[in-house]
Motif scaffolding. Structure first.
Motif, short mmCIF file in Angstrom:
data_model
loop_
_atom_site.label_atom_id
_atom_site.label_comp_id
_atom_site.label_asym_id
_atom_site.label_seq_id
_atom_site.Cartn_x
_atom_site.Cartn_y
_atom_site.Cartn_z
N GLU A 134 7.99 27.01 14.54
CA GLU A 134 9.34 27.07 13.99
C GLU A 134 9.15 28.19 12.89
O GLU A 134 10.39 28.86 12.94
N ARG A 137 10.36 31.32 14.98
CA ARG A 137 11.71 31.30 15.43
C ARG A 137 12.81 31.42 14.40
O ARG A 137 13.85 32.17 14.55
N ARG A 140 13.30 35.31 14.04
CA ARG A 140 14.19 36.09 15.27
C ARG A 140 15.29 36.91 14.68
O ARG A 140 16.20 36.30 13.84
#
Length: 142
Positions: A134, A137, A140
């Protein structure tokens, strides 16, 4: 050398190379699928916290996989991961026999003993990997 010799004796070079590449890829996939469900997502000792003894470390960081003869064969006995870690030199067929004793001892000392089905073990592994991924991500760049 025997593997290479057998391949080259049994088929043309191109087929032998393709077979060897596919064989190694499938072997790696099988090993990953046999090892991953046993440890991923399990409790880990805090490096700065309480020092875990051998029993606690092996039991709490491992997960057994329920199943019958097919599970025993396909996972190579690693479905008895807790017993395998407690008794690494025990012959694989005997791990199944040690399991009730280890489970009863864990219960007697108040220690959890993780055991689940194969599909649920993969679900737990994937959930854990999703959770630990997590933060990556979230970073990103879009």
């Amino acid at each position: 050398m025997g593997y290479v010799t057998l391949l080259l004796a049994a088929m043309p070079l191109g087929h032998a190379l393709a077979f060897a590449a596919l064989h190694q890829a499938l072997f790696g996939l099988h090993l990953g699928m046999a090892f991953a469900p046993n440890h991923k997502g399990m409790e880990m000792p805090d490096p700065d916290g309480e020092r875990w003894g051998h029993l606690k470390r092996q039991v709490l960081t491992s997960r057994n996989i329920r199943g019958g003869a097919l599970t025993d064969w396909s996972l190579g006995g690693l479905n008895y991961q807790i017993e395998h870690h407690l008794f690494p030199s025990m012959p694989r067929p005997h791990l199944r026999l040690a399991q009730p004793l280890v489970r009863a001892h864990c219960h007697a000392v108040g220690m959890s003993y993780a055991e689940t089905g194969l599909v649920d073990s993969y679900r737990q592994v994937l959930r854990h990997m999703h959770e630990v991924g997590e933060p990556l991500r979230a970073l990103r760049v879009e």
